[in-house]
Design an enzyme around this catalytic site. Structure first.
Site, PDB file in Angstrom:
ATOM      1  N   PRO A  48       0.857  -1.195   0.000  1.00  0.00           N
ATOM      2  CA  PRO A  48       0.000   0.000   0.000  1.00  0.00           C
ATOM      3  C   PRO A  48       0.896   1.249   0.000  1.00  0.00           C
ATOM      4  O   PRO A  48       1.666   1.472   0.928  1.00  0.00           O
ATOM      5  CB  PRO A  48      -0.790  -0.125   1.304  1.00  0.00           C
ATOM      6  CG  PRO A  48      -0.767  -1.585   1.619  1.00  0.00           C
ATOM      7  CD  PRO A  48       0.576  -2.067   1.148  1.00  0.00           C
ATOM      8  N   LEU A  49       0.794   2.033  -1.053  1.00  0.00           N
ATOM      9  CA  LEU A  49       1.756   3.107  -1.269  1.00  0.00           C
ATOM     10  C   LEU A  49       1.716   4.146  -0.153  1.00  0.00           C
ATOM     11  O   LEU A  49       0.661   4.500   0.358  1.00  0.00           O
ATOM     12  CB  LEU A  49       1.500   3.777  -2.623  1.00  0.00           C
ATOM     13  CG  LEU A  49       1.698   2.856  -3.829  1.00  0.00           C
ATOM     14  CD1 LEU A  49       1.469   3.618  -5.134  1.00  0.00           C
ATOM     15  CD2 LEU A  49       3.078   2.225  -3.822  1.00  0.00           C
ATOM     16  N   GLY A  86       4.116   7.181  -6.945  1.00  0.00           N
ATOM     17  CA  GLY A  86       2.852   6.855  -6.296  1.00  0.00           C
ATOM     18  C   GLY A  86       2.903   7.027  -4.799  1.00  0.00           C
ATOM     19  O   GLY A  86       1.928   7.468  -4.176  1.00  0.00           O
ATOM     20  N   ASN A 115      10.530   8.649 -12.033  1.00  0.00           N
ATOM     21  CA  ASN A 115      10.435   8.223 -13.427  1.00  0.00           C
ATOM     22  C   ASN A 115       9.185   8.746 -14.126  1.00  0.00           C
ATOM     23  O   ASN A 115       8.980   8.505 -15.318  1.00  0.00           O
ATOM     24  CB  ASN A 115      10.526   6.692 -13.550  1.00  0.00           C
ATOM     25  CG  ASN A 115       9.418   5.970 -12.798  1.00  0.00           C
ATOM     26  OD1 ASN A 115       8.259   6.381 -12.816  1.00  0.00           O
ATOM     27  ND2 ASN A 115       9.773   4.859 -12.141  1.00  0.00           N
ATOM     28  N   ILE A 117       6.125   7.969 -14.147  1.00  0.00           N
ATOM     29  CA  ILE A 117       5.183   6.998 -14.708  1.00  0.00           C
ATOM     30  C   ILE A 117       4.380   6.357 -13.580  1.00  0.00           C
ATOM     31  O   ILE A 117       4.928   5.984 -12.537  1.00  0.00           O
ATOM     32  CB  ILE A 117       5.925   5.902 -15.500  1.00  0.00           C
ATOM     33  CG1 ILE A 117       6.573   6.481 -16.763  1.00  0.00           C
ATOM     34  CG2 ILE A 117       4.970   4.764 -15.871  1.00  0.00           C
ATOM     35  CD1 ILE A 117       5.589   6.963 -17.804  1.00  0.00           C
ATOM     36  N   ARG A 282     -11.674   6.439  29.635  1.00  0.00           N
ATOM     37  CA  ARG A 282     -10.510   7.188  29.137  1.00  0.00           C
ATOM     38  C   ARG A 282      -9.694   7.733  30.317  1.00  0.00           C
ATOM     39  O   ARG A 282      -8.469   7.764  30.276  1.00  0.00           O
ATOM     40  CB  ARG A 282     -10.944   8.329  28.207  1.00  0.00           C
ATOM     41  CG  ARG A 282     -11.817   9.382  28.861  1.00  0.00           C
ATOM     42  CD  ARG A 282     -12.047  10.580  27.983  1.00  0.00           C
ATOM     43  NE  ARG A 282     -12.968  11.529  28.594  1.00  0.00           N
ATOM     44  CZ  ARG A 282     -12.995  12.825  28.327  1.00  0.00           C
ATOM     45  NH1 ARG A 282     -12.153  13.351  27.467  1.00  0.00           N
ATOM     46  NH2 ARG A 282     -13.869  13.612  28.908  1.00  0.00           N
ATOM     47  N   SER A 309      -8.169  15.083  25.640  1.00  0.00           N
ATOM     48  CA  SER A 309      -9.350  14.218  25.513  1.00  0.00           C
ATOM     49  C   SER A 309      -8.996  12.750  25.626  1.00  0.00           C
ATOM     50  O   SER A 309      -9.780  11.954  26.140  1.00  0.00           O
ATOM     51  CB  SER A 309     -10.042  14.476  24.169  1.00  0.00           C
ATOM     52  OG  SER A 309     -10.551  15.788  24.098  1.00  0.00           O
ATOM     53  N   GLU A 336      -3.816  11.334  11.877  1.00  0.00           N
ATOM     54  CA  GLU A 336      -4.113  10.003  12.415  1.00  0.00           C
ATOM     55  C   GLU A 336      -3.433   8.889  11.611  1.00  0.00           C
ATOM     56  O   GLU A 336      -2.880   7.948  12.179  1.00  0.00           O
ATOM     57  CB  GLU A 336      -5.630   9.763  12.456  1.00  0.00           C
ATOM     58  CG  GLU A 336      -6.380  10.664  13.408  1.00  0.00           C
ATOM     59  CD  GLU A 336      -6.804  11.980  12.769  1.00  0.00           C
ATOM     60  OE1 GLU A 336      -7.488  12.777  13.439  1.00  0.00           O
ATOM     61  OE2 GLU A 336      -6.443  12.214  11.593  1.00  0.00           O
ATOM     62  N   ASP A 394     -21.340  16.288  20.243  1.00  0.00           N
ATOM     63  CA  ASP A 394     -20.598  16.410  18.980  1.00  0.00           C
ATOM     64  C   ASP A 394     -21.317  15.741  17.820  1.00  0.00           C
ATOM     65  O   ASP A 394     -20.997  15.999  16.655  1.00  0.00           O
ATOM     66  CB  ASP A 394     -19.191  15.817  19.122  1.00  0.00           C
ATOM     67  CG  ASP A 394     -18.206  16.825  19.679  1.00  0.00           C
ATOM     68  OD1 ASP A 394     -18.569  18.002  19.802  1.00  0.00           O
ATOM     69  OD2 ASP A 394     -17.072  16.432  19.993  1.00  0.00           O
TER      70      ASP A 394
END
Length: 591
Positions: A48-49, A86, A115, A117, A282, A309, A336, A394
């Protein structure tokens, strides 16, 4: 294949010529994209690029931190990246290079294979970005070179190593170099050259040898390259053996949970069981960090601009920044995806154990990197707060509904949703102990009452367990819940008792751990077939039905709304009264 070929040529013993011949075949170590753990010298799983570039930022962070902690005698290396067009088009690349530029990671060097391409054709079909200017604007040094000129490459790479900030080396290249018809075209990306074009390319490159044929003199030269670091490695090992920091350095590189950290976690869980605080999970998570952070120096925290938070900053912790790489907290900014991928790189580098915070709904931004962490089997901990409609005003943009189910669908990802302070401590203990899996801690904004009065055994480690049994006879109803909804079903159990209905409560903090238990334990928790089973979670029910063989589910069927949390729970019918009523109605139907 470039990586595999270089590993073979430089003498990595597992990368045999037979493995090269079995490229992309089932059972080989030469997968279509390099996979971490399959072969020596494969330092991360890419494909995955943009992920590899962001991993490299994390590796460079880890190197800078460990160098600041232990000194250049023990830690002093560069992180090199080969990236394509890419990779630089992916959005994660900006998150990564912006962070690296801010931190002035001077030992990070990117070789851009320029390159022009992509798979569809020329990069100009879809992009006009001045990449050099972009990197310069992000605080990088930029050098340019003919990517086919070996001597020039050596000069600029040596120059880059002396930089005071990260460096991009723009290497102008021709894709398919040497192929007379396909060079410089999209056809050279993934299509076989074909016999005629291959023969012409070999002639142009003056390579008269047959397939997989490597002349002995060239192999000897390559093997010399592979062994040339031997003396430097031996000298490093000698320095380590004599270093006053040896014990601390080796402890940092030991992936196992230290005994002092395990004891601190267990003591904190026992303390929470005794004190019985009413806390948002949290906040309970923040308290766990306060307990374990001081005794495990390898822990490195951070947040994507939500520190207050997420409760991820331990009081008094210095920030890791340019010139202060010994800090143990990173301000990732609103990145993120970049944060998650950088943490992967930190974990892969070793010597640090990363955790980072954001809201659970923003797992969507982090997900590609989380998935790769699960695929690689590396320990990265994602502290994801505001885990339901319970975050309130929210509104639905920030209220995760489908996120728990989507994360639970990722193989080898541990998704924890603790119910109170004790479970939160236990969840952290399992996440930190589990070296071969990433974890998500889904934590509440709203307070939840204490539910566990004992912590002698880490019950979260079982994935699901009976929190409260039925009274007065065999259970008629089993109530399964996670997180803040465990308190809801405990209240529903009491309401059912008033109606003469016997119910038990099962807390389900981690589906994945429950599925690892033996069949007898699972059957014991799920209960007999004649018992009615109801699942409760402020999220969609996907995954609940199959895991706990439910008869009914009380939860969300769509998106949330903007209102105080209490009003939302009532509006969507996730209350003790609604659960008790559903149980009573189903029992009546079954009579």
């Amino acid at each position: 294949m470039l990586l595999y070929a270089l590993l073979h040529l430089t003498g990595y013993p597992d990368m045999t010529l037979e493995q090269i011949k079995r490229f992309r075949q089932l059972g080989s170590i030469t997968a279509g994209h390099p996979e971490y753990g399959h072969a020596q010298g494969v330092e991360t799983t890419t494909g995955p690029l943009g992920q590899g570039l962001a991993n490299a930022v994390g590796m460079a962070i880890a190197e800078a931190h460990l160098a600041a902690r232990f000194g250049a005698d023990l830690v002093d290396h560069h992180t090199w990246v080969i990236a394509g067009d890419g990779c630089l088009m992916e959005g994660i690349s900006q998150e990564a290079i912006g962070l690296a530029g801010k931190l002035k990671l001077r030992k990070l060097i990117v070789l851009w294979d320029d390159n022009a391409i992509s798979i569809d054709g020329a990069v100009s079909l879809s992009d006009i970005t001045d990449q050099k200017a972009r990197f310069e604007a992000s605080g990088w040094r930029v050098l340019s070179v003919d990517g086919h000129d070996v001597e020039a490459l050596n000069r600029v790479m040596t120059e880059a190593k002396a930089s005071d900030r990260p460096t991009l080396i723009a290497c102008k290249t021709t894709i398919g170099y040497g192929a007379p018809k396909k060079a410089g075209t999209k056809s050279a990306h993934g299509e076989p050259l074909g016999a005629e074009e291959l023969a012409a390319a070999k002639a142009a490159l003056d390579w008269p040898h047959g397939p997989f044929e490597i002349p002995q003199d060239l192999m000897a030269a390559w093997r010399a390259v592979g062994s040339r670091g031997g003396e430097a490695r031996a000298a490093w090992a000698d320095r380590l053996s004599k270093s006053a920091d040896r014990t601390g350095f080796e402890a940092a590189l030991d992936p196992d949970l230290p005994e002092a950290a395990a004891q601190a976690l267990a003591a904190h869980a026992a303390k929470m069981a005794a004190e019985k605080p009413t806390l948002a999970t949290r906040a309970a998570s923040g308290a766990v960090l306060e307990a374990v952070f001081p005794v495990w120096p390898a822990l490195i925290g951070g947040s994507a601009d939500l520190t207050g938070s997420n409760n991820t900053l331990v009081k008094g912790t210095p920030v890791l920044s340019d010139g202060a790489y010994d800090g143990r907290y990173l301000n990732y900014g609103i990145r993120e995806h970049g944060m998650a991928a950088a943490m992967n790189g930190m974990a892969l580098h070793g010597g640090v154990v990363p955790y980072g915070g954001t809201f659970l709904c923003f797992a969507d931004y982090s997900r590609p990197a989380i998935r790769l962490a699960a695929l690689m089997g590396i320990r990265v901990i994602h502290v994801m707060t505001h885990d339901s409609i319970g975050l309130g005003e929210d509104g639905p943009t920030h209220q995760p509904v489908e996120h728990l189910a989507s994360l639970r669908a990722i193989p080898n990802l541990m998704v924890f949703r603790p119910a109170d302070a004790v479970e939160t401590a236990e969840a952290w203990a399992v996440a930190l102990e589990r070296v071969g899996s990433p974890s998500v801690l889904a934590l509440s904004r709203q307070a939840t009452p204490p539910l566990r009065a004992e912590a002698a055994e880490n019950r979260v480690a079982r994935g699901a367990y009976e929190l409260a049994g039925a009274e007065g006879g065999p259970s008629q109803v089993a109530l399964f819940a996670s997180g803040t909804e465990v308190a809801v079903v405990m209240q529903a159990r009491a309401l059912l008792a008033e109606k003469g209905i016997r119910a038990r409560v099962v807390s389900c903090p981690c589906f994945e751990l429950f599925e690892e238990q033996d069949e007898d334990y699972q059957a014991q928790i799920i209960g007999p077939v004649e018992e009615l089973r109801i699942g409760v979670e402020a999220a969609i029910g996907q995954g609940w039905w199959e895991t706990f063989e439910l008869d009914a589910f009380v939860g969300m069927e769509g998106f949330g709304a903007s209102a105080p949390a209490k009003d939302l729970y009532a509006h969507f019918g996730i209350t003790a009264e609604a659960v008790a009523e559903a149980a009573a109605e189903l029992l009546a139907l079954n009579d």
